[in-house]
Write a protein that holds these residues in place. Structure first.
Motif, PDB file in Angstrom:
ATOM      1  N   ARG A 153       0.836  -1.208   0.000  1.00  0.00           N
ATOM      2  CA  ARG A 153       0.000   0.000   0.000  1.00  0.00           C
ATOM      3  C   ARG A 153       0.864   1.249   0.000  1.00  0.00           C
ATOM      4  NH1 ARG A 153      -5.442  -0.240   2.974  1.00  0.00           N
ATOM      5  NH2 ARG A 153      -5.875  -1.155   0.937  1.00  0.00           N
ATOM      6  N   ARG A 207       1.788   2.016  -3.425  1.00  0.00           N
ATOM      7  CA  ARG A 207       0.688   2.663  -4.158  1.00  0.00           C
ATOM      8  C   ARG A 207       0.610   4.143  -3.823  1.00  0.00           C
ATOM      9  NH1 ARG A 207      -4.869  -0.181  -3.522  1.00  0.00           N
ATOM     10  NH2 ARG A 207      -5.372   1.410  -5.076  1.00  0.00           N
ATOM     11  N   VAL A 208       0.797   4.481  -2.548  1.00  0.00           N
ATOM     12  CA  VAL A 208       0.756   5.887  -2.149  1.00  0.00           C
ATOM     13  C   VAL A 208       1.896   6.656  -2.813  1.00  0.00           C
ATOM     14  CG1 VAL A 208       0.991   7.462  -0.192  1.00  0.00           C
ATOM     15  CG2 VAL A 208      -0.448   5.416   0.012  1.00  0.00           C
ATOM     16  N   SER A 218      -6.784   8.918  -0.560  1.00  0.00           N
ATOM     17  CA  SER A 218      -7.741   7.856  -0.220  1.00  0.00           C
ATOM     18  C   SER A 218      -8.694   7.584  -1.375  1.00  0.00           C
ATOM     19  CB  SER A 218      -8.526   8.211   1.045  1.00  0.00           C
ATOM     20  OG  SER A 218      -9.477   9.238   0.822  1.00  0.00           O
ATOM     21  N   LEU A 257      -6.951   5.384  -3.724  1.00  0.00           N
ATOM     22  CA  LEU A 257      -6.778   4.041  -3.177  1.00  0.00           C
ATOM     23  C   LEU A 257      -8.091   3.259  -3.120  1.00  0.00           C
ATOM     24  CD1 LEU A 257      -4.415   4.686  -0.115  1.00  0.00           C
ATOM     25  CD2 LEU A 257      -3.777   3.767  -2.345  1.00  0.00           C
ATOM     26  N   ALA A 281      -4.846   6.537   4.493  1.00  0.00           N
ATOM     27  CA  ALA A 281      -3.951   7.287   3.605  1.00  0.00           C
ATOM     28  C   ALA A 281      -2.997   8.152   4.417  1.00  0.00           C
ATOM     29  CB  ALA A 281      -4.778   8.149   2.652  1.00  0.00           C
TER      30      ALA A 281
END
Length: 329
Positions: free
Chosen positions: A251, A254-255, A271, A274, A290
């Motif tokens: 994750r 991804r951020v 967010s 995501l 997030a």
């Protein structure tokens, strides 16, 4: 360990809750559930099936302050005379201390601003939270626990293991059995989804960093079996903790991709990238998650937050794996 799992309905949050009963010299109930009629019926049915009445309960232990774990503690203690115990970080919220509750509400408003939650979504979230305020149940006197404390529960001695992240005062209760350690872990790890970090308890400083430390602590203990706050027992807690750690590493990647593509972004925007459209409690948990990852990036020096509450990368291509501990598992 004479442990009985009592399955509780949960129509408000994801997943069925578990209460746990340890019968013996100090009959102990762990996490009695939310203050709802349906949960109350499930709990009383489970106690009866174990041959225990409310009046037989000597002690109530709470893994953390969330209402779906602690809500019935007040009324049960009033009926039975049981002592209620929770970690020192969560005890004021469990007890209904006015100053602690007011401080948490003020922090909530500040986070809404810092995370740039839109006004309409903010109103929707507040309405949801207000509708479910009564799940917390009655105010109550709480005796505090600290990491490393040992307490008698049933006929066993339990060690208090502080595992913050999902909540500031989240604890596990560990017992040595004949061939392995078992632990009641609350929402520290769950079998089918990952506990929310960042939105579930706004008081946690460096929420993802603290949670990663808790996962590593669980792995270091090599627990034989974990009894979670929701759903079924976890037969390989070390593997599950490792999987959750891997999930958070992915994750974070991804951020980083979101920040690379956008240049800069606030937690609400991240967010949305995501998780998409958010409703109900997820309006809190989404940007909270997030934020936890953005905060971790900032703490590790590869991102920074500007005066408008937006984050940007400070290094062009950070190696996310370097931001998480390397373990032997």
């Amino acid at each position: 360990m004479d442990l009985h799992r009592i399955r509780l309905g949960n129509a408000v949050f994801e997943g069925r809750n578990n209460a746990y009963l340890l019968v013996g010299d100090r009959t102990t109930l762990v996490d009695p559930g939310a203050s709802l009629d349906s949960v109350r019926d499930d709990l009383h049915g489970g106690l009866s099936a174990a041959g225990v009445g409310v009046g037989d309960i000597d002690q109530i232990l709470l893994t953390h302050w969330h209402a779906d774990h602690s809500g019935l503690a007040g009324e049960l203690a009033a009926e039975s005379g049981a002592v209620v115990r929770a970690h020192e970080a969560d005890a004021p919220l469990v007890s209904g201390d006015g100053d602690a509750v007011a401080a948490e509400r003020r922090l909530r408003e500040r986070r809404f601003d810092e995370w740039s939650i839109p006004t309409g979504k903010r109103d929707e979230l507040v309405a949801f939270l207000d509708r479910h305020d009564d799940l917390q149940g009655d105010a109550i006197e709480v005796r505090t626990l600290s990491d490393g404390d040992r307490i008698l529960a049933g006929d066993d001695e339990l060690e208090v293991v502080h595992l913050p992240g999902h909540a500031a005062g989240l604890v596990g209760f560990a017992a040595e059995t004949e061939d392995r350690e078992e632990m009641l872990v609350g929402d520290a790890i769950l079998p089918t989804y990952t506990p929310n970090v960042g939105g579930a308890d706004l008081r946690v400083d460096r929420p993802l960093g603290r949670y990663v430390e808790s996962l590593v602590r669980l792995m270091d203990r090599d627990v034989g079996r974990a009894w979670p706050g929701h759903r079924d027992p976890i037969d390989d807690p070390t593997a599950r903790a490792r999987a959750i750690l891997d999930h958070h590493r992915e994750r974070t990647e991804r951020v980083v991709s979101v920040l690379r593509e956008r240049g800069r972004a606030d937690p609400w925007t991240v967010s949305a990238d995501l998780f998409g459209e958010l409703e109900a409690i997820h309006i809190l948990h989404g940007p909270g998650e997030a934020f936890a990852h953005l905060d971790h990036l900032a703490h590790e020096g590869v991102a920074e937050r500007d005066g408008d509450g937006e984050y940007r990368l400070t290094t062009e291509d950070p190696t996310v794996a370097d931001l998480f501990p390397n373990t032997k598992y």
